[in-house]
Enzyme design. Structure first.
Site, PDB file in Angstrom:
ATOM      1  N   ASP A 252     -55.526  57.363   6.835  1.00 23.16           N
ATOM      2  CA  ASP A 252     -56.768  58.111   7.052  1.00 23.16           C
ATOM      3  C   ASP A 252     -56.395  59.417   7.737  1.00 23.16           C
ATOM      4  O   ASP A 252     -55.204  59.721   7.929  1.00 23.16           O
ATOM      5  CB  ASP A 252     -57.774  57.300   7.865  1.00 23.16           C
ATOM      6  CG  ASP A 252     -59.217  57.598   7.441  1.00 23.16           C
ATOM      7  OD1 ASP A 252     -59.635  58.769   7.578  1.00 23.16           O
ATOM      8  OD2 ASP A 252     -59.906  56.687   6.965  1.00 23.16           O
ATOM      9  N   HIS A 297     -67.134  57.203  -4.670  1.00 19.54           N
ATOM     10  CA  HIS A 297     -68.534  57.629  -4.819  1.00 19.54           C
ATOM     11  C   HIS A 297     -68.856  58.852  -3.956  1.00 19.54           C
ATOM     12  O   HIS A 297     -69.935  59.424  -4.080  1.00 19.54           O
ATOM     13  CB  HIS A 297     -69.495  56.469  -4.535  1.00 19.54           C
ATOM     14  CG  HIS A 297     -69.650  56.105  -3.087  1.00 19.54           C
ATOM     15  ND1 HIS A 297     -70.640  55.258  -2.637  1.00 19.54           N
ATOM     16  CD2 HIS A 297     -68.946  56.451  -1.975  1.00 19.54           C
ATOM     17  CE1 HIS A 297     -70.543  55.117  -1.327  1.00 19.54           C
ATOM     18  NE2 HIS A 297     -69.526  55.826  -0.910  1.00 19.54           N
TER      19      HIS A 297
END
Length: 396
Positions: A252, A297
């Site tokens: 991350d 998404h």
């Protein structure tokens, strides 16, 4: 004897399903749902109570339909001021074909200048949530009572336009424009730590347990696992606890990776590690599985293709890519709470990020466009889950 009217049928269904739910509350010694402060915050219906769950879903649908019918289409228009309706009015989709005729997503796209993809998601959102238009046959759009009024009654239509254009918050413009910025949402939040934290808190509560992935995939042959964009590592930690043979890496942004490492329990150090990585740069770690949970998404196709292409430098033959996220429902599955959540999430992605949820048949094409050496394996939705496990392998 004449057949019962639709509102009578709905009333009988509501009585029948309410009785099923009421019996469940009594037998489970639960308080009846209410609006009091100490009421149940959610209904604790277990997954194996299939009859009760089905009754709940059908009751919700029946109540919504009955409310719309007994309110009347003209009055019901005042309760439908949401984003898909505003788009329909702004682009005059309600006037794109005559009452009594039908249209298609392609024809509405040509009329409005919007893409077929956006027309489809907007119209289906409006059908499902606001009873604007109908799609009784896949891809064939007809008017509903509400859109027929908009198409025929200039005063009613004008009233709706004024409500939406003059009174709806400016946020409906889209996130960047509403914030007077040319930056994306993530960059804006990065500059405002407290606001970003507030937004992050919205998604901090798990909407489904890690077991939905852990218990529904064959992990025996997996030795190395990379969770790309894995935040603080809940999935990797769950996987490492269940399968000690798997070495997990969570990637991350730097601050998130540092915080995840600081939270990691001592017993998992050495089997779960954290690394700073931007998934728009080449992947540096070779692994058996690369996992993306609710990442794609957030991005339109061109960025998703780049994410997949940035994996290629590290991919070995047989490496797997698992994408774990919602898939847009098909017409025959629209009337469910899960379908409604997926469509609402899709419109939210459009508003915030100009991104999208995807239909099941869009995934093979996305992998193909990224690189022909990806082989699409398939997609499955675990029982009780909200996300699908979408998989491809690297054949290069």
């Amino acid at each position: 004897m004449s057949s019962p009217t639709r509102i009578s049928q709905l009333a009988m269904l509501i009585a029948q399903h309410t009785a099923t739910l009421d019996r469940f509350f009594v037998e489970s010694k639960l308080p009846t749902p209410s609006f009091e402060p100490d009421a149940l915050s959610s209904l604790p219906i277990p997954d194996d109570a299939k009859e009760v769950k089905a009754a709940q879903l059908e009751l919700i649908e029946a109540c919504a339909e009955l409310q719309a019918l007994v309110t009347g289409p003209k009055e019901y228009l005042h309760y439908t001021a949401y984003v898909s309706i505003r788009i329909i009015l702004r682009f005059k989709l309600d006037k794109s074909f005559a009452v009594g005729e039908s249209s298609t997503f392609e024809a509405m796209s040509r009329f409005s200048g919007l893409s077929v993809m956006n027309i489809k998601r907007i119209v289906r959102h409006a059908i499902l949530n606001h009873r604007f238009f109908q799609e009784k046959t896949p891809g064939i759009i007809t008017h509903s009572a509400l859109t027929a009024i908009l198409a025929k009654d200039a005063l009613a239509r004008n009233a709706m336009v004024v409500q939406l254009e003059e009174f709806v918050p400016a946020g409906i413009k889209g996130f960047s424009l509403a914030n007077n910025s040319d930056k994306g949402m993530f960059d804006i939040f990065a500059e405002d730590v407290s606001r970003g934290a507030r937004f992050g808190m919205l998604f901090s509560k798990e909407d489904e347990p890690p077991s939905m992935l852990i218990n529904n995939y064959d992990w025996d042959s997996v030795q190395t696992f990379v969770d790309v964009g894995g935040s603080h590592g809940s999935i990797a930690i769950g996987l490492a606890n269940h399968f000690p043979h798997i070495q997990c890496t969570v990637q991350d942004l730097p601050e998130t990776a540092r915080e995840g490492a600081s939270r990691l329990q001592e017993s998992l150090k050495g089997r779960v590690d954290f690394a700073a990585h931007d998934f728009f740069t080449p992947q540096p770690i070779e692994a058996d599985v690369y996992y993306f949970r609710s990442i794609f998404h957030n991005w339109s196709d061109k960025y998703c293709i780049k994410i997949l292409q940035m994996l290629i430098p590290a991919l070995k033959k047989g490496a797997r890519v698992i994408i774990h996220e919602r898939i847009l429902p098909t017409l025959d599955t629209l009337n469910s709470l899960d379908a409604k959540r997926a469509i609402k999430m899709d419109i939210g992605m459009l508003q915030l990020l100009n991104a999208q949820q995807r239909e099941q048949d869009e995934w093979p094409e996305l992998f193909r466009r990224a690189d022909a050496r990806y082989r699409y394996v398939g997609a499955k939705k675990p029982a009780g889950g909200i996300r699908w496990i979408i998989e491809a392998t690297w054949e290069g």
